[in-house]
Design a protein around this motif. Structure first.
Motif, short mmCIF file in Angstrom:
data_model
loop_
_atom_site.label_atom_id
_atom_site.label_comp_id
_atom_site.label_asym_id
_atom_site.label_seq_id
_atom_site.Cartn_x
_atom_site.Cartn_y
_atom_site.Cartn_z
N CYS A 1 55.71 42.36 11.82
CA CYS A 1 55.49 42.48 13.27
C CYS A 1 56.77 42.76 14.03
O CYS A 1 57.88 42.49 13.56
CB CYS A 1 54.86 41.20 13.80
SG CYS A 1 53.26 40.86 13.09
N GLN B 1 40.87 52.87 5.80
CA GLN B 1 40.60 52.92 7.24
C GLN B 1 40.98 51.60 7.92
O GLN B 1 41.58 51.61 9.00
CB GLN B 1 39.13 53.24 7.49
CG GLN B 1 38.74 54.65 7.11
CD GLN B 1 37.24 54.86 7.08
OE1 GLN B 1 36.46 53.90 7.07
NE2 GLN B 1 36.82 56.12 7.03
N GLU C 1 44.74 51.40 8.10
CA GLU C 1 45.26 52.27 9.16
C GLU C 1 45.04 51.65 10.54
O GLU C 1 45.93 51.72 11.40
CB GLU C 1 44.59 53.65 9.09
CG GLU C 1 45.04 54.47 7.90
CD GLU C 1 44.23 55.74 7.69
OE1 GLU C 1 43.25 55.98 8.45
OE2 GLU C 1 44.57 56.50 6.77
N ARG C 2 43.87 51.04 10.75
CA ARG C 2 43.60 50.41 12.05
C ARG C 2 44.53 49.22 12.29
O ARG C 2 45.07 49.04 13.39
CB ARG C 2 42.14 49.98 12.14
CG ARG C 2 41.19 51.16 12.28
CD ARG C 2 39.74 50.82 12.62
NE ARG C 2 39.31 49.45 12.48
CZ ARG C 2 38.45 49.00 11.57
NH1 ARG C 2 37.95 49.82 10.66
NH2 ARG C 2 38.09 47.73 11.56
N ALA D 1 47.46 48.74 10.90
CA ALA D 1 48.82 49.29 11.07
C ALA D 1 49.01 49.85 12.48
O ALA D 1 50.14 49.90 12.98
CB ALA D 1 49.09 50.38 10.03
N GLY D 2 47.94 50.25 13.13
CA GLY D 2 48.01 50.79 14.48
C GLY D 2 48.00 49.74 15.58
O GLY D 2 48.13 50.09 16.77
N GLU D 3 47.86 48.47 15.22
CA GLU D 3 47.90 47.41 16.24
C GLU D 3 49.28 47.43 16.91
O GLU D 3 50.30 47.67 16.25
CB GLU D 3 47.63 46.04 15.62
CG GLU D 3 46.21 45.84 15.14
CD GLU D 3 45.21 45.67 16.27
OE1 GLU D 3 45.61 45.34 17.40
OE2 GLU D 3 44.01 45.86 16.01
N PRO D 4 49.35 47.17 18.23
CA PRO D 4 50.61 47.30 18.95
C PRO D 4 51.73 46.37 18.46
O PRO D 4 52.91 46.71 18.60
CB PRO D 4 50.24 46.98 20.40
CG PRO D 4 48.89 46.37 20.36
CD PRO D 4 48.25 46.78 19.08
N GLU E 1 54.73 46.60 13.12
CA GLU E 1 55.75 47.62 12.87
C GLU E 1 55.50 48.36 11.57
O GLU E 1 55.69 49.56 11.49
CB GLU E 1 57.14 46.98 12.84
CG GLU E 1 57.63 46.60 14.21
CD GLU E 1 59.09 46.19 14.21
OE1 GLU E 1 59.69 45.97 13.13
OE2 GLU E 1 59.64 46.09 15.32
N ARG E 2 55.08 47.62 10.53
CA ARG E 2 54.75 48.25 9.26
C ARG E 2 53.88 47.31 8.44
O ARG E 2 53.77 46.13 8.76
CB ARG E 2 55.99 48.66 8.48
CG ARG E 2 56.84 47.54 7.97
CD ARG E 2 58.12 48.07 7.28
NE ARG E 2 58.96 46.98 6.85
CZ ARG E 2 58.98 46.47 5.63
NH1 ARG E 2 58.21 47.00 4.70
NH2 ARG E 2 59.77 45.47 5.32
N THR E 3 53.28 47.87 7.40
CA THR E 3 52.44 47.09 6.51
C THR E 3 52.79 47.41 5.06
O THR E 3 53.43 48.42 4.77
CB THR E 3 50.94 47.41 6.71
OG1 THR E 3 50.72 48.77 6.39
CG2 THR E 3 50.48 47.10 8.12
#
Length: 152
Positions: A73, A118, A121-122, A124-127, A130-132
């Motif tokens: 995060c 999917q 990706e969702r 990882a797109g949370e504000p 930073e990375r997963t």
């Protein structure tokens, strides 16, 4: 709260089968059914027993793919923000903050690899993410659901 021996044996019996009768538990540990019920009621009132549930094989619901996602995060992301963000994903079975480089680890069940991708990706797109980093489960080797050992 620390459980005494009889309470612990009751909890073990319920963890193995929450539908077990008080009479059956009583016969197992040497108490009457009403005595077991009183103890279970007290354990519930004190918060030692938080509820009763059913365990369902995820594959029976069409969730054939399991994986874990480490979440890294942005600075100063509160655990509550992570929890709030992940709670909207039905695919998330559990999420915990952890020690080490990652901030949290998330257990995910998905229908197949594409569905897992999917979800990844969702998330990882949370504000706050930073990375997963993710891993897929090939075969579960050991799962404990009873209170015979951690986690209960």
């Amino acid at each position: 709260m620390r459980l005494n021996d009889l309470d612990e044996r009751i909890v073990h019996a319920l963890a193995e089968d929450a539908r077990r009768s008080y009479a059956d538990i009583g016969a197992l540990i040497g108490l009457s059914a009403p005595a077991v019920k009183r103890r279970v009621d007290r354990l519930r009132a004190e918060g030692a027993i938080t509820g009763f549930t059913v365990r369902v094989d995820p594959a029976a619901l069409g969730w054939e793919t399991e994986g874990f996602i480490e979440i890294y995060c942005s600075r100063n992301t509160a655990p509550e923000a992570i929890k709030r963000g992940l709670s909207s994903y039905p695919e998330v079975a559990s999420a915990s903050t952890v020690t080490g480089d990652a901030d949290a680890i998330v257990q995910v069940f998905a229908a197949d690899m594409r569905h897992f991708e999917q979800v990844l990706e969702r998330i990882a797109g949370e504000p706050y993410v930073e990375r997963t980093k993710s891993v897929l489960v090939l075969s579960p080797l050991l799962r404990r659901f009873s209170s015979s050992g951690p986690p209960a």
